[in-house]
Design a protein around this motif. Structure first.
Motif, mmCIF file in Angstrom:
data_model
loop_
_atom_site.group_PDB
_atom_site.id
_atom_site.type_symbol
_atom_site.label_atom_id
_atom_site.label_comp_id
_atom_site.label_asym_id
_atom_site.label_seq_id
_atom_site.Cartn_x
_atom_site.Cartn_y
_atom_site.Cartn_z
ATOM 1 N N UNK A 84 0.815 -1.213 0.000
ATOM 2 C CA UNK A 84 0.000 0.000 0.000
ATOM 3 C C UNK A 84 0.846 1.259 0.000
ATOM 4 N N UNK A 85 1.957 1.224 0.736
ATOM 5 C CA UNK A 85 2.864 2.376 0.752
ATOM 6 C C UNK A 85 3.487 2.598 -0.621
ATOM 7 N N UNK A 86 3.862 1.512 -1.302
ATOM 8 C CA UNK A 86 4.418 1.646 -2.647
ATOM 9 C C UNK A 86 3.403 2.253 -3.611
ATOM 10 N N UNK A 87 2.145 1.871 -3.453
ATOM 11 C CA UNK A 87 1.108 2.429 -4.324
ATOM 12 C C UNK A 87 0.943 3.931 -4.099
ATOM 13 N N UNK A 88 1.140 4.376 -2.836
ATOM 14 C CA UNK A 88 0.988 5.803 -2.539
ATOM 15 C C UNK A 88 2.162 6.624 -3.059
ATOM 16 N N UNK A 89 3.366 6.131 -2.860
ATOM 17 C CA UNK A 89 4.534 6.913 -3.267
ATOM 18 C C UNK A 89 4.840 6.762 -4.749
ATOM 19 N N UNK A 90 4.225 5.764 -5.425
ATOM 20 C CA UNK A 90 4.521 5.532 -6.840
ATOM 21 C C UNK A 90 4.087 6.700 -7.716
ATOM 22 N N UNK A 91 3.107 7.473 -7.273
ATOM 23 C CA UNK A 91 2.632 8.604 -8.071
ATOM 24 C C UNK A 91 3.576 9.798 -8.021
ATOM 25 N N UNK A 119 2.938 -1.113 -9.256
ATOM 26 C CA UNK A 119 3.653 -1.058 -10.536
ATOM 27 C C UNK A 119 2.845 -0.270 -11.565
ATOM 28 N N UNK A 120 1.550 -0.509 -11.618
ATOM 29 C CA UNK A 120 0.704 0.192 -12.570
ATOM 30 C C UNK A 120 0.701 1.693 -12.300
ATOM 31 N N UNK A 121 0.614 2.082 -11.024
ATOM 32 C CA UNK A 121 0.624 3.503 -10.682
ATOM 33 C C UNK A 121 1.968 4.124 -11.046
ATOM 34 N N UNK A 122 3.059 3.398 -10.791
ATOM 35 C CA UNK A 122 4.374 3.942 -11.102
ATOM 36 C C UNK A 122 4.554 4.138 -12.609
ATOM 37 N N UNK A 123 4.126 3.160 -13.408
ATOM 38 C CA UNK A 123 4.255 3.286 -14.869
ATOM 39 C C UNK A 123 3.376 4.418 -15.405
ATOM 40 N N UNK A 124 2.232 4.614 -14.782
ATOM 41 C CA UNK A 124 1.353 5.690 -15.211
ATOM 42 C C UNK A 124 1.956 7.058 -14.891
ATOM 43 N N UNK A 125 2.636 7.169 -13.722
ATOM 44 C CA UNK A 125 3.230 8.443 -13.326
ATOM 45 C C UNK A 125 4.564 8.703 -14.012
#
Length: 639
Positions: free
Chosen positions: A413-420, A451-457
């Motif tokens: 969950x933390x990775x999903x938040x900071x990925x943006x 991973x999806x959020x990071x690739x999108x950002x």
């Protein structure tokens, strides 16, 4: 009796309403007392000496000036003695109570005024040697018989000593209060120290129930704890040192420290804000106080709750804002890491307060906290390997696995938040994602979301970098929903999509094979189940019948499922034949008129394609749902 009235010089005047004119004036603070010398001299040795000395001086001065002047002699006889007592302990209120005691007026001793009166009696020398049943002996009896026998009263008296230092310390009042508090705390229930910490964040019925029980036990519950949080930092430090020297329960020490921190340091308790009436210390005082509190935290595991971890995170944020020492922050990170499974996602989102860091959140701090947690897990593994008791070892393994699962979900969950965060480097993302062991994640759906959020950002990443980012997740651990989403995700690199499709197909094959095996196993077991003897007890007969009915129902369901799968295979073969027929028709058209074929091929494919898609959509749902209901109904009807 006494009354107050203002003077023209803006000082308060205190008169004793006995009907006699006053002959002594005493200035204490902003108050002027008009008194009579005989009651004062009867109880106070100090006032007796001051009054006597002034009378002698006035007499000697007058005689030396004009010994034959009768008017001056009369003026000397009626002149009042004027005494000033600077820095009187307890101020004018304590002196007023001492004066009333001299006038034989009954005064009520309380935990709040006994220390000032004890100091006043010491300064005025109102001892037992000078007069029987004097103020010093009376206050000492009240301290020993009332104050030091109660935890709450001891804290109140200790609080009242803040403005009496160093006299109260030299008289031993401060140390005796601290000893009483430590003695009573060592015999108290640690939960009574703990519940105000939890109640500051979670508003439930636990607080009221514990308050009720504490009142029954006579400890006062939240009342004495509220008094403890009002102590000055100097007295609180002395109290904590005394508590730690007695080797008390770490929960008691930890509760005292974090409760005091969230009261005195703004921002520590994010749920409950400080009241506006309380004074806020300066940043330097806050920094010193925070470092002192953290330095006295017990190394042993004290509180283990989400509320305590939240307060530790608040203290860590305050340490970053106040630029506290590195040792202070390292201690807090270790305390949090030892119970990271109790944290929440909101706790981990620590902003970057330094201009040197480009990221929005302090990722390095979370990495250090996670390292402390993983180190503790390794220690638990070593301990389990040494334990001879098998049951204890199994329980330890289960606890370790549960904690790993909780932290794995938290980090995903933390990775999903900071990925943006567009400033988050791929190396930092990969390092944090790979930090957890494989058993920390049963499914990688949370990791796939990050991973999806990071690739999108970060749309500017190259294909190779995108493949590295996707390498953190295991496609074999994705659920069907995640696989379906990933197969249609245009942001994923081609290699990752192919892997997802491959393992999705593999999962479907394994599911089909497992279903067929369960059907065959069910039929075999039904044929090989031995017939039990009929003369068993009634209870055993009921159990056998229940097991038999369960097996029958399971076999029926498996048979219906197998029929559905057979129907699906038949439909697939039919579709393949249809497809083959279309290819042959297209081939014949190409041989007859190739020119016409180029113009009509699109329309022919479109027509056949629409028909094909419609048949697939129309055939799937009735086969799996309606056919199952029909066959099940017929099968039950035949039986």
């Amino acid at each position: 009796m006494a009354s107050d009235m203002p003077e023209s010089s803006k000082r308060q005047a205190w008169f004793c309403t006995t009907g006699l004119p006053s002959d002594v004036v005493v200035d204490v603070g902003d108050m002027t007392f008009h008194l009579h010398k005989f009651p004062l001299m009867a109880k106070s040795k100090k006032l007796h000496e001051l009054i006597t000395e002034q009378e002698k001086n006035h007499t000697a001065e007058t005689v030396s000036e004009n010994s034959n002047n009768e008017e001056i002699r009369e003026e000397t006889d009626t002149k009042h003695a004027h005494i000033t007592l600077p820095d009187f302990p307890g101020g004018s209120e304590a002196f007023e109570a001492a004066v009333k005691y001299c006038y034989a007026v009954k005064i009520e001793l309380t935990p709040l005024n006994v220390a000032p009166l004890r100091c006043a009696g010491e300064v005025l020398e109102m001892t037992e040697e000078y007069s029987e049943d004097n103020l010093v002996s009376k206050t000492e009896r009240f301290l020993s018989q009332t104050v030091f026998k109660s935890l709450k009263n001891s804290i109140k008296t200790l609080k009242s000593c803040e403005d009496l230092l160093p006299l109260a310390d030299s008289l031993g009042i401060v140390q005796r209060c601290i000893d009483s508090i430590v003695s009573k705390a060592s015999s108290s229930d640690p939960s009574l120290f703990g519940w105000p910490v939890h109640d500051a964040i979670s508003f439930d019925g636990a607080a009221s129930s514990r308050e009720t029980s504490s009142r029954r036990n006579g400890t006062g519950g939240d009342k004495w704890f509220d008094e403890l949080k009002n102590l000055s930092p100097e007295l609180f430090k002395r109290l904590i040192v005394a508590i730690k020297s007695r080797d008390l329960n770490p929960e008691i020490v930890e509760n005292c420290l974090i409760s005091y921190a969230k009261t005195r340091i703004p921002g520590v308790n994010r749920a409950g804000r400080r009241s506006s009436s309380s004074s806020i210390p300066s940043e330097v005082e806050q920094k010193e106080l925070l470092e002192t509190i953290v330095a006295n935290l017990p190394e042993e595991n004290g509180l283990r709750s989400s509320q305590a971890v939240t307060i530790f995170f608040g203290m860590l944020r305050a340490a970053n804002i106040l630029n506290a020492a590195d040792a202070c922050r390292a201690t807090l990170e270790k305390k949090i890491g030892l119970q990271l499974e109790q944290a929440t996602l909101d706790d981990l989102l620590i902003p970057s307060y330094s201009y040197l860091k480009e990221t929005l959140y302090d990722v390095d701090c979370v990495q250090r906290i996670l390292a402390h947690f993983l180190h503790r897990v390794e220690q638990m593994t070593t301990i389990v390997d040494v334990i001879d008791d098998e049951d204890t070892g199994d329980e330890q393994n289960r606890n370790r696995f549960v904690e790993l699962m909780l932290v794995g979900k938290l980090i995903d969950g933390y990775l999903s938040e900071i990925a943006s965060d567009t400033n988050l480097k791929s190396e930092k993302f990969l390092e944090l994602a790979f930090a957890l062991p494989e058993q920390a994640r049963v499914y990688d759906d949370g990791l796939y979301r990050a991973v999806d959020v990071y690739l999108k950002a970060h749309p500017w990443l190259k294909e190779a970098d995108r493949e590295k980012i996707c390498g953190v997740m295991d496609c074999r651990k994705l659920t069907l929903e995640a696989c379906t989403h990933a197969a249609q995700n245009e942001r994923l690199p081609l290699r990752a999509v192919v892997q997802v499709l491959f393992f999705e197909q593999l999962q479907l094959r394994q599911a089909i094979a497992g279903t067929l095996m369960s059907v065959d196993t069910g039929q075999t077991d039904m044929q090989t189940v031995p017939v039990e003897q009929q003369d068993e007890s009634v209870v055993e007969g009921e159990v056998v019948r229940h097991v038999g009915s369960t097996w029958t129902a399971a076999v029926r369901e498996n048979q219906v499922l197998r029929l559905d799968m057979d129907s699906m295979r038949t439909r697939v073969h039919h579709l393949e034949r249809e497809c083959s027929t279309m290819r042959k028709a297209i081939a014949k058209i190409d041989k007859v008129d190739p020119v016409v074929t180029n113009g009509r091929r699109g329309s022919i494919w479109k027509n056949f394609g629409c028909k094909f898609k419609t048949q697939v959509c129309d055939s799937q749902e009735p086969t799996l749902v309606q056919a199952r209901k029909t066959r099940t109904h017929k099968h039950l009807k035949q039986q």
